[in-house]
Design an enzyme around this catalytic site. Sequence first.
Site, PDB file in Angstrom:
ATOM      1  N   ASP A 131      -0.118   4.891   1.235  1.00  0.00           N
ATOM      2  CA  ASP A 131      -0.354   5.723   2.419  1.00  0.00           C
ATOM      3  C   ASP A 131      -0.287   4.894   3.696  1.00  0.00           C
ATOM      4  OD1 ASP A 131      -1.065   8.468   1.330  1.00  0.00           O
ATOM      5  OD2 ASP A 131      -2.421   7.188   0.180  1.00  0.00           O
ATOM      6  N   ASP A 162       0.877  -1.168   0.000  1.00  0.00           N
ATOM      7  CA  ASP A 162       0.000   0.000   0.000  1.00  0.00           C
ATOM      8  C   ASP A 162       0.914   1.217   0.000  1.00  0.00           C
ATOM      9  OD1 ASP A 162      -2.240   1.644   0.149  1.00  0.00           O
ATOM     10  OD2 ASP A 162      -2.489   1.379   2.300  1.00  0.00           O
TER      11      ASP A 162
END
Length: 195
Positions: free
Chosen positions: A73, A71
Amino acid sequence: MAVRRKCLRAAQAELGAGLVESMRASSPTHARAAGVDEEHAASMARHPSALGKFEEIVAASKGKQIVMFLDYDGTLSPIVNDPDAAFMSDTMRMAVRSVAKQFPTAIVSGRCRDKVFEFVKLAELYYAGSHGMDIKGPAKSSAGHAKSNSKAKGVLFQPASEFMPMIEQGWAAVAETVKSVVREYPKQEKINMQF
């Protein structure tokens, strides 16, 4: 057991000395862990970091293709109040580049694909933006390896492209419904939805 140790040593050598430790240290989740509350600590115990189980993963992956899915963020960059200021560190970028040299590596994000690429700037990765609705893989060389040239054309896959007219129609309806709110609060940023 000797084969597993050999596999682990080979993986660590391929990834470079200290790479796993570098990824652990530069992980925003790890950096935040120093001041965690009990609830977060319990969550981390239920959902351990793959970096903490690296040796076990390498052992279990013998004879299998390892693929990294990350991922953006909160994983490669810290969570910040201004999403446009969620920059990843140079150390993290180097760690991701090193991993991508060894394993196919993808970043999956709710952000639009182009925005994540703008932050990461590694052409050798796969990027899945808009929660997987817009995917682009790296261009391949004649030898079948990912090119790291940012100008090379990648492989584009948009599984929801057939739904674009419906998505655009829904977006137009939402925009029409909220336009009075936008007019009422002119200082608010315009809503920008990209696919």
